[in-house]
Motif scaffolding. Structure first.
Motif, mmCIF file in Angstrom:
data_model
loop_
_atom_site.group_PDB
_atom_site.id
_atom_site.type_symbol
_atom_site.label_atom_id
_atom_site.label_comp_id
_atom_site.label_asym_id
_atom_site.label_seq_id
_atom_site.Cartn_x
_atom_site.Cartn_y
_atom_site.Cartn_z
ATOM 1 N N ILE A 209 0.933 -1.136 0.157
ATOM 2 C CA ILE A 209 -0.001 -0.184 -0.058
ATOM 3 C C ILE A 209 0.926 1.245 -0.131
ATOM 4 N N SER A 210 1.938 1.338 0.685
ATOM 5 C CA SER A 210 2.738 2.429 0.832
ATOM 6 C C SER A 210 3.526 2.589 -0.366
ATOM 7 N N ARG A 211 3.693 1.775 -1.266
ATOM 8 C CA ARG A 211 4.567 1.881 -2.710
ATOM 9 C C ARG A 211 3.774 1.737 -3.811
ATOM 10 N N ILE A 212 2.484 1.819 -3.690
ATOM 11 C CA ILE A 212 1.683 2.062 -4.840
ATOM 12 C C ILE A 212 0.895 3.081 -4.837
ATOM 13 N N PRO A 213 1.332 4.168 -5.875
ATOM 14 C CA PRO A 213 0.755 5.388 -6.085
ATOM 15 C C PRO A 213 -0.859 5.397 -6.281
ATOM 16 N N VAL A 214 -1.428 4.493 -6.980
ATOM 17 C CA VAL A 214 -2.648 4.746 -7.157
ATOM 18 C C VAL A 214 -3.513 4.118 -6.230
ATOM 19 N N ILE A 215 -3.088 3.611 -5.050
ATOM 20 C CA ILE A 215 -3.729 3.391 -3.889
ATOM 21 C C ILE A 215 -3.516 4.574 -2.932
ATOM 22 N N PHE A 216 -2.135 4.984 -2.729
ATOM 23 C CA PHE A 216 -2.061 6.169 -1.634
ATOM 24 C C PHE A 216 -2.672 7.346 -2.232
ATOM 25 N N GLU A 217 -2.764 7.390 -3.735
ATOM 26 C CA GLU A 217 -3.282 8.686 -4.151
ATOM 27 C C GLU A 217 -5.072 8.947 -4.082
ATOM 28 N N GLU A 218 -5.699 7.578 -3.791
ATOM 29 C CA GLU A 218 -7.083 7.417 -4.171
ATOM 30 C C GLU A 218 -7.843 7.845 -2.924
ATOM 31 N N THR A 219 -9.193 8.260 -3.234
ATOM 32 C CA THR A 219 -10.092 8.428 -1.798
ATOM 33 C C THR A 219 -11.178 7.408 -2.117
ATOM 34 N N PHE A 220 -11.328 6.972 -0.985
ATOM 35 C CA PHE A 220 -12.707 5.722 -0.983
ATOM 36 C C PHE A 220 -13.473 6.182 0.139
ATOM 37 N N LEU A 221 -14.745 6.248 -0.111
ATOM 38 C CA LEU A 221 -15.889 6.639 0.909
ATOM 39 C C LEU A 221 -15.425 7.781 1.585
ATOM 40 N N GLY A 222 -14.943 8.781 0.965
ATOM 41 C CA GLY A 222 -14.523 9.971 1.476
ATOM 42 C C GLY A 222 -13.309 10.068 2.279
ATOM 43 N N PHE A 223 -12.587 8.831 2.292
ATOM 44 C CA PHE A 223 -11.118 8.949 2.920
ATOM 45 C C PHE A 223 -10.219 8.921 2.120
ATOM 46 N N GLN A 224 -8.963 9.534 2.305
ATOM 47 C CA GLN A 224 -8.138 9.623 1.525
ATOM 48 C C GLN A 224 -7.187 8.377 1.831
ATOM 49 N N LEU A 225 -7.057 7.640 0.934
ATOM 50 C CA LEU A 225 -6.154 6.182 1.537
ATOM 51 C C LEU A 225 -4.895 6.335 1.904
ATOM 52 N N GLY A 226 -4.031 7.441 1.553
ATOM 53 C CA GLY A 226 -2.524 7.818 2.048
ATOM 54 C C GLY A 226 -2.681 8.717 3.314
ATOM 55 N N THR A 227 -3.631 9.353 3.484
ATOM 56 C CA THR A 227 -3.677 10.062 4.770
ATOM 57 C C THR A 227 -4.054 9.140 6.218
ATOM 58 N N SER A 228 -3.255 9.582 7.492
ATOM 59 C CA SER A 228 -3.496 9.022 8.431
ATOM 60 C C SER A 228 -4.536 9.735 9.484
ATOM 61 N N PRO A 229 -5.009 8.945 10.393
ATOM 62 C CA PRO A 229 -5.815 10.011 11.167
ATOM 63 C C PRO A 229 -5.335 11.113 11.894
ATOM 64 N N LEU A 230 -3.887 11.179 12.400
ATOM 65 C CA LEU A 230 -3.211 12.191 12.762
ATOM 66 C C LEU A 230 -3.097 13.413 11.968
ATOM 67 N N ILE A 231 -2.950 12.912 10.752
ATOM 68 C CA ILE A 231 -2.702 14.298 9.867
ATOM 69 C C ILE A 231 -3.955 14.646 9.641
ATOM 70 N N ALA A 232 -5.054 13.905 9.254
ATOM 71 C CA ALA A 232 -6.350 14.261 8.996
ATOM 72 C C ALA A 232 -6.883 15.109 10.105
ATOM 73 N N VAL A 233 -6.721 15.072 11.213
ATOM 74 C CA VAL A 233 -7.104 15.601 12.392
ATOM 75 C C VAL A 233 -6.732 17.024 12.222
ATOM 76 N N THR A 234 -5.361 17.059 12.132
ATOM 77 C CA THR A 234 -4.718 18.545 11.947
ATOM 78 C C THR A 234 -5.187 19.113 10.960
ATOM 79 N N LYS A 235 -5.874 18.757 10.081
ATOM 80 C CA LYS A 235 -6.629 19.495 8.807
ATOM 81 C C LYS A 235 -7.930 19.510 9.078
ATOM 82 N N GLY A 236 -8.545 19.259 10.222
ATOM 83 C CA GLY A 236 -9.947 19.375 10.551
ATOM 84 C C GLY A 236 -10.641 18.344 10.103
ATOM 85 N N HIS A 237 -10.236 17.151 9.698
ATOM 86 C CA HIS A 237 -11.032 16.142 9.126
ATOM 87 C C HIS A 237 -11.143 15.147 10.396
ATOM 88 N N TYR A 238 -12.044 15.599 11.334
ATOM 89 C CA TYR A 238 -12.185 14.580 12.527
ATOM 90 C C TYR A 238 -12.794 13.235 12.418
#
Length: 321
Positions: A209-238
């Motif tokens: 997952i970490s090394r395939i761009p088409v996965i970590f670039e994609e969004t699924f059900l509103g969740f960006q697959l390459g983003t962690s909860p910690l990063i998301a929360v800092t951007k206001g995506h609780y």
């Protein structure tokens, strides 16, 4: 305790294999800090398996190449598109990447291309692999149930030899224990199968997952697959915190249903303590893992929970008949 020792041994072996052959490596700037995607907040890998398609990601790699030394530049143009990725693509990176990571990456990509969703492909690939190893993990679940049935006799055996530590007594205890195992059709080594399979699968999925761009670039059900909860929360995506809750819950019940593998009251306490520690570790870890990894972990543990519930029902039906 043999069961815990086996888990530790398997874990150490997997970590050593992963650390020595083909692990994910990340881009670093002149200050030695990881290069991040400003949109997703994720650290970008330097040993990606195929060519990125997202303009922002491509721009970051191009800017990195402008300042990087010749030996560290990433030749994006030479990379194949992810849809054309093959097991033989790229240079040889060791047995771990060749045998586990690349085949898994290709499988995820093929399924994702077929159903037009790499997020859903992660779920289907997880279910497919867990289905393939079902006969092995089922044995672990059966062992857990058999040990629960044998537990009263094993506890009596522990009390019987509690204050007898001489060699003759230990031999007699071992013989009586083997008779109990035979009576309840218990094979102690089968209890290690779940850990032996689960740990390498987690590392393999993490790498793929970490090394395939088409996965970590994609969004699924509103969740960006390459983003962690910690990063998301800092951007206001609780709403990404739902992954924390799901991972903690799935891990807890997965370990709880396997807790029957203890072989005595004292060992059962050790197993429960270890399970609690693992739940705490996975809960804290879930803040920093990507949504893609979280989806894999949740799906895999839900599969384990359902599998164990089915095995429990099978045992009850057999017992009632």
């Amino acid at each position: 305790m043999k069961y815990i020792k086996k888990i530790g041994q398997v874990s150490i072996i997997c970590i050593l294999v992963c650390s020595m052959t083909g692990c994910t490596k990340y881009l670093k700037n002149s200050d030695g800090k990881a290069v991040q995607n400003s949109v997703t907040g994720q650290n970008l890998p330097s040993n990606i398996l195929c060519k990125p398609t997202d303009e922002e990601t491509l721009k970051i790699y191009e800017e990195y190449n402008e300042t990087a030394k010749s030996g560290k530049k990433i030749n994006i143009e030479e990379l194949q598109s992810c849809s054309n990725l093959k097991i033989t693509s790229g240079k040889y990176e060791g047995l771990w990447t060749t045998i586990f990571v690349k085949p898994l990456a290709v499988l995820i990509i093929k399924i994702g291309s077929l159903i037009k969703s790499y997020g859903l492909a992660l779920i289907l690939t997880t279910l497919l692999i867990r289905g393939i190893v079902w006969p092995f993990t089922k044995k672990t679940a059966l062992q857990s149930e058999n040990l629960k049935l044998a537990k009263p006799e094993l506890d009596k055996l522990e009390k019987k030899y509690a204050n007898r530590q001489d060699q003759e007594s230990m031999m007699m205890k071992s013989q009586e224990m083997m008779m109990i195992y035979k009576k309840y059709n218990i094979n102690p080594l089968s209890g290690c199968l779940f850990s032996f399979i689960q740990i390498p699968l987690f590392f393999a999925f993490y790498e793929a997952i970490s090394r395939i761009p088409v996965i970590f670039e994609e969004t699924f059900l509103g969740f960006q697959l390459g983003t962690s909860p910690l990063i998301a929360v800092t951007k206001g995506h609780y709403y990404y915190l739902i992954f924390i809750v799901l991972i903690a819950t799935a891990t807890y019940y997965s370990f709880k249903l396997n807790s029957g593998a203890a072989m005595s009251s004292e060992q059962e306490k050790q197993m429960k303590s270890m399970s609690k520690v693992m739940v705490v570790i996975m809960t804290f870890t879930s803040f920093s893992i990507s949504s893609g990894i979280a989806i894999y972990w949740i799906t895999s543990n839900v599969f384990t929970i359902i599998q164990n519930l089915l095995v429990k029902r099978m045992k009850k039906n057999v017992k009632s008949n």
